[in-house]
Design an enzyme around this catalytic site. Structure first.
Site, mmCIF file in Angstrom:
data_model
loop_
_atom_site.group_PDB
_atom_site.id
_atom_site.type_symbol
_atom_site.label_atom_id
_atom_site.label_comp_id
_atom_site.label_asym_id
_atom_site.label_seq_id
_atom_site.Cartn_x
_atom_site.Cartn_y
_atom_site.Cartn_z
ATOM 1 C CG ASP A 113 5.176 -29.101 50.318
ATOM 2 O OD1 ASP A 113 5.657 -28.879 49.184
ATOM 3 O OD2 ASP A 113 4.038 -28.773 50.657
ATOM 4 C CG HIS A 172 -1.513 -33.330 46.949
ATOM 5 N ND1 HIS A 172 -2.143 -32.318 46.242
ATOM 6 C CD2 HIS A 172 -0.212 -32.962 47.060
ATOM 7 C CE1 HIS A 172 -1.242 -31.383 45.949
ATOM 8 N NE2 HIS A 172 -0.067 -31.749 46.427
#
Lengths: 404, 404
Positions: free
Chosen positions: A213, A303
């Site tokens: 992330d 995503h």
């Protein structure tokens, strides 16, 4: 109280003891981490507050406050700003706050930063909407949102970050205690992160869904371009930025039912290295045009395909933390991402990305935004100034008819 | 579910991807901390479980479970023990659990330990009271206690400790998920600590009241004498120990009203160095006979005067953590000490000390025990064994009439 207690303590006896000031007995200030030799103090004074461009610390606590009704005044806000400025200037440097009742908890700040912001409701409550940055707005509603009021809003926010939870706990206590008569705590959110590569603490982390992330992020001159306000709309706000707080719950029970390949298609990156499905390393540029047998290798609704900026103007700073709180009865996890984004103008930067995500991100089935808030992070201060002073002085001048 | 999601994800298309096993894609195992060069893995196999004599890690989460009614059987307990043993043997060594859905979260264990114990109610529920160590009892009621049921009891406990919250979060999720059909979470408590001296990680810490905490502790051969059970009462328990969990809330608002001198008289140590009021260094022996002008320098009702062992037999291992949870509405702190004590026999070691504290400790006015629980921490295991196996095999033999 103290005298009563002392008498109780001493029982039949009595004892004379010197009254050394708290500051005098504090041990030497730790200015570097003995384990790494790195400086453990972040600067407090400067054109911007710390905690934004600062290399992300391992722990974050965000506190939102509402002013008590009788203190919803410029004078009330100024009092709080003066207290917090004095506290932050000392605590971040490893010095006890003034009248600190646990001064020893201040001596290892572990890169503590204190970052103060104003919510849109503060400008309403104080009738200061003319001074509100045009970029500070509540976010529009997104169809994916399942917002809970307990995780949203707030007149004021304080973000406290450090590489150890102890100085964060101490700073939370000091800052809250010193304004408790003027403001109430609306919500508290806590998070943690660790860099994937110890040698690159500013690099990406791994979230609790197992994904790498924070791969795409800003650096260097991009801060001036995308993060720091230039004072074009509101003079006083130059050097500030807008913080978007999104609490994004991970639906771990259903996520864990997915196979690994499916998870990687949902994200568009491999789980192991974080490389895009078209690459080998995390830093490789994804190739959204790559096809195999006529099928895109990175699904267009993955995503990364949607969260990535489609226009240059959609870039912003991501500074996320994981959260993992005790679950409600009958459940086994309450975890997710405390997504913190900093930018000049969310309407131009964050919102188009979030709209795309909301409209079509494959990941939506396994993540749920449950909290949302916006804050104008104040510009930094010079020694002798207090946070928000430029705004509050301007308000005073306007009130006194002296606009020049 | 996975297939549905995959179809949803791919939209009109379809994609063939290999199904690599999860373990195969995990990166190299981190066996040492690059920052310090210290080993980041604690041993799992051995005569004792980790997490007791282990140099205290910075983070702890304690999970208490109750067996679901239909699984309150030896077979149910054995299933859980086999699962947890397999999970702990891998996760502590930086290897993903079997069928780990987030295997990358396992690769930096940061000295993770997993410590499993049985509460007195487990022996009742399984009708195994004949095998219950005589030393495992609920504590007597103390007059200072204000116990809340939500922080007490439990059939089973798992203590997870590591130097980073990420491996703890992951291990909590794995261990809870794998037994969710058989057991429910009763309570979760989390704590953190940092050593006062980085170079002495086994040394004392500082609690959130500002006191040096954990000065008096065990070392070396004292573990055999005071901590590890010798199997004299129950063969199967040799190598185990009894864990007492006390959640002790700090009454920070009134504590902070005390002057520094009063606080030091309450504790019997200086706040700065932790030295006894009769000494100069933390390690100095307190002199309870020292008087000035006929008055004892260390008040006889100070915390150290009462918490210290008065007989040799009253020694035990202290392994405390701070807790700092979001406060209830209208309050500004909910913090205190997660006091974890390990000993062979609480009735002879912990209870006399706690009784003295309860009866007269000056500190009682500013601390409140709100949770209490006792657990028999199982002996360690050899490779191929599972936790609790010696007990459960003995039960099988007794049930089958083969007591030899």
């Amino acid at each position: 109280m103290a005298e009563l207690s002392r008498r109780r303590l001493l029982g039949a006896g009595a004892l004379v003891a010197g009254t050394a000031g708290a500051a005098a007995v504090v041990g030497p200030r730790l200015v570097s981490d003995p384990a790494t030799g790195e400086a453990a103090v972040e600067p407090f004074y400067g054109p911007h507050q710390g905690g934004v461009a600062t290399v992300p610390q391992r722990y974050a606590t965000l506190l939102a406050f509402d002013l008590r009704p009788e203190h919803r005044t410029v004078a009330g806000l100024r009092s709080i700003m003066k207290l917090w400025t004095a506290d932050a200037a000392r605590l971040t440097q490893g010095l006890p706050a003034l009248a600190d009742t646990e001064p020893e908890l201040a001596t290892s700040p572990a890169r503590l930063t204190v970052t103060v912001g104003y919510g849109p409701t503060l400008f309403d409550a104080l009738r200061l909407t003319r001074a509100q940055p045009a970029t500070l707005r509540e976010l529009p509603a997104f169809s994916v949102d399942r917002l809970e009021p307990r995780w949203g809003g707030g007149h004021l926010v304080v973000q406290l970050c450090a590489d150890s939870p102890l100085p964060v706990s101490h700073a939370v206590r000091v800052l809250t205690k010193n304004v408790r008569s003027m403001a109430t705590v609306r919500w508290i959110q806590r998070g943690f992160r660790e860099p994937i590569r110890t040698e690159d603490p500013a690099g990406s982390m791994r979230n609790l869904m197992g994904q790498v992330d924070g791969t795409v992020n800003l650096a260097g001159s991009q801060f001036d371009q995308f993060v720091w306000d230039h004072g074009e709309d509101q003079d006083w706000f130059a050097g500030g930025t807008i913080l978007i707080v999104r609490r994004i719950r991970a639906e771990m029970d259903t996520w864990d039912q997915l196979g690994r390949d499916t998870k990687e298609l949902v994200v568009g990156r491999t789980l192991g290295s974080g490389a895009p499905l078209t690459g080998h390393q995390e830093s490789d540029e994804p190739d959204f045009d790559a096809h195999v047998g006529g099928i895109p290798v990175i699904p267009p609704n993955s995503h990364i395909a949607l969260a990535r900026h489609h226009k240059d103007s959609e870039q912003f700073l991501r500074r996320p933390y994981n959260y993992d709180d005790p679950p409600p009865a009958g459940q086994i996890s309450d975890s997710g991402l405390l997504f913190l984004a900093f930018q000049r103008d969310p309407a131009a930067q964050f919102v188009p990305v979030q709209q795309r995500i909301s409209d079509g991100d494959a990941l939506n089935e396994w993540v749920t935004p449950v909290g949302s808030a916006s804050f104008a992070v104040l510009p930094g201060v010079r020694e002798g100034e207090y946070l928000g002073q430029r705004l509050l002085d301007a308000v005073d001048r306007a009130t006194n008819g002296d606009n020049g």
